[in-house]
Design a protein around this motif. Structure first.
Motif, PDB file in Angstrom:
ATOM      1  N   PRO A  79       5.267 -59.727 -25.771  1.00  0.00           N
ATOM      2  CA  PRO A  79       5.969 -58.556 -25.225  1.00  0.00           C
ATOM      3  C   PRO A  79       6.660 -57.717 -26.302  1.00  0.00           C
ATOM      4  CG  PRO A  79       7.322 -60.494 -24.968  1.00  0.00           C
ATOM      5  CD  PRO A  79       6.023 -60.975 -25.570  1.00  0.00           C
ATOM      6  N   TYR A  80       6.659 -58.182 -27.541  1.00  0.00           N
ATOM      7  CA  TYR A  80       7.168 -57.403 -28.668  1.00  0.00           C
ATOM      8  C   TYR A  80       6.101 -57.435 -29.753  1.00  0.00           C
ATOM      9  CZ  TYR A  80       8.145 -62.082 -30.430  1.00  0.00           C
ATOM     10  OH  TYR A  80       8.023 -63.393 -30.830  1.00  0.00           O
ATOM     11  N   GLN A  81       6.268 -56.585 -30.763  1.00  0.00           N
ATOM     12  CA  GLN A  81       5.327 -56.545 -31.869  1.00  0.00           C
ATOM     13  C   GLN A  81       5.931 -57.202 -33.105  1.00  0.00           C
ATOM     14  OE1 GLN A  81       3.289 -52.818 -32.627  1.00  0.00           O
ATOM     15  NE2 GLN A  81       3.756 -52.086 -30.553  1.00  0.00           N
ATOM     16  N   THR A 115       6.612 -65.553 -22.973  1.00  0.00           N
ATOM     17  CA  THR A 115       5.367 -65.941 -23.634  1.00  0.00           C
ATOM     18  C   THR A 115       4.824 -64.749 -24.417  1.00  0.00           C
ATOM     19  OG1 THR A 115       4.798 -67.586 -21.959  1.00  0.00           O
ATOM     20  CG2 THR A 115       2.991 -66.707 -23.278  1.00  0.00           C
ATOM     21  N   SER A 116       4.600 -64.953 -25.701  1.00  0.00           N
ATOM     22  CA  SER A 116       4.048 -63.892 -26.537  1.00  0.00           C
ATOM     23  C   SER A 116       2.541 -64.080 -26.682  1.00  0.00           C
ATOM     24  CB  SER A 116       4.719 -63.890 -27.912  1.00  0.00           C
ATOM     25  OG  SER A 116       4.535 -65.127 -28.567  1.00  0.00           O
ATOM     26  N   ARG A 117       1.846 -62.976 -26.950  1.00  0.00           N
ATOM     27  CA  ARG A 117       0.396 -62.987 -27.078  1.00  0.00           C
ATOM     28  C   ARG A 117      -0.023 -62.176 -28.281  1.00  0.00           C
ATOM     29  NH1 ARG A 117       1.612 -63.326 -21.746  1.00  0.00           N
ATOM     30  NH2 ARG A 117       0.340 -64.769 -20.508  1.00  0.00           N
ATOM     31  N   GLY A 118      -1.125 -62.597 -28.901  1.00  0.00           N
ATOM     32  CA  GLY A 118      -1.598 -61.857 -30.056  1.00  0.00           C
ATOM     33  C   GLY A 118      -2.872 -62.439 -30.626  1.00  0.00           C
ATOM     34  N   ASP A 167       8.905 -56.628 -38.661  1.00  0.00           N
ATOM     35  CA  ASP A 167       9.430 -56.460 -37.311  1.00  0.00           C
ATOM     36  C   ASP A 167       9.635 -54.966 -37.056  1.00  0.00           C
ATOM     37  OD1 ASP A 167      11.032 -56.300 -34.988  1.00  0.00           O
ATOM     38  OD2 ASP A 167      11.760 -58.346 -35.335  1.00  0.00           O
ATOM     39  N   PRO A 168       8.718 -54.316 -36.326  1.00  0.00           N
ATOM     40  CA  PRO A 168       8.852 -52.873 -36.087  1.00  0.00           C
ATOM     41  C   PRO A 168      10.118 -52.487 -35.350  1.00  0.00           C
ATOM     42  CG  PRO A 168       6.623 -53.627 -35.564  1.00  0.00           C
ATOM     43  CD  PRO A 168       7.464 -54.856 -35.760  1.00  0.00           C
TER      44      PRO A 168
END
Length: 220
Positions: free
Chosen positions: A77-79, A57-60, A93-94
């Motif tokens: 969990p990633y940027q 699950t991603s959050r932002g 995508d860093p």
């Protein structure tokens, strides 16, 4: 996977995000779009592939400003960052040190973005179906009239305060579930949120024509 996921996000997440106390989901959607200029909030998103495997699950955060400005920033969990500046869509995508750029008109065509910026186009671009109440929410389904679109359907779930959940299914059978919180309607948003300059050293791929400051991957 992240780039594909980001494409679904941009195409599908730009629908109305709050509502007035109307009886049907469609009426709530129309009420929210009235006099809407800007929007900001938080999201969580989970993707389940066609085989039933569920990813992290991603959050932002998300911010929008009419008519065509958009910012979707995944923090965990990633940027990842998606910015629509009114002309182009930038996906950064860093981890890959890569920027993908595409003309915004290509992303906007036949997409639920028109639901927010021009509610009168909803019935032109989609078949709209009231789904009634499920899980305590009032649901509306948007199905693209253009069968060539990647999205099979989008479902919007409202409570009495606004849009709580969106579910998108693509034509490969993958489902994306997005839940929203902390909506701010018509906040004052700085213009810097909707501008993007590729970081030094990042590879740039896609449609870079007409952008003199950008050197594409493999360019001299």
């Amino acid at each position: 996977m992240k780039i594909r996921f980001a494409t679904l996000l941009l195409i599908l997440c730009l629908a109305p995000f709050a509502a007035q106390s109307a009886q049907t989901a469609r009426a709530r959607l129309d009420a929210f779009a009235h006099n809407l200029h800007a929007l900001r909030g938080d999201f969580t998103q989970t993707l389940t592939d066609a085989n039933g495997r569920t990813g992290q699950t991603s959050r932002g955060t998300v911010a929008l400003q009419t008519p065509r400005l958009f910012r979707w920033q995944t923090k965990t969990p990633y940027q990842q960052l998606i910015v629509a500046d009114g002309s182009r869509v930038w996906t950064y995508d860093p981890d890959l040190e890569q920027v993908t750029v595409q003309r915004q008109s290509l992303r906007e065509a036949h997409s639920p973005l028109t639901v927010l910026t021009d509610p009168s186009r909803v019935d032109k671009e989609f078949t709209v179906t009231e789904l009634g109440t499920r899980d305590g929410l009032q649901w509306l389904q948007l199905s693209p009239r253009d069968s060539a679109q990647n999205i099979q359907s989008a479902q919007l779930g409202f409570d009495d305060k606004g849009l709580v959940e969106m579910r998108f299914t693509d034509r490969l059978g993958a489902e994306s579930v997005i839940r929203f919180s902390h909506w701010q309607r018509n906040p004052s948003l700085p213009s810097s949120l909707f501008t993007f300059t590729p970081p030094k050293g990042a590879d740039v791929v896609g449609d870079t024509s007409g952008i003199p400051e950008v050197r594409p991957l493999g360019g001299s």
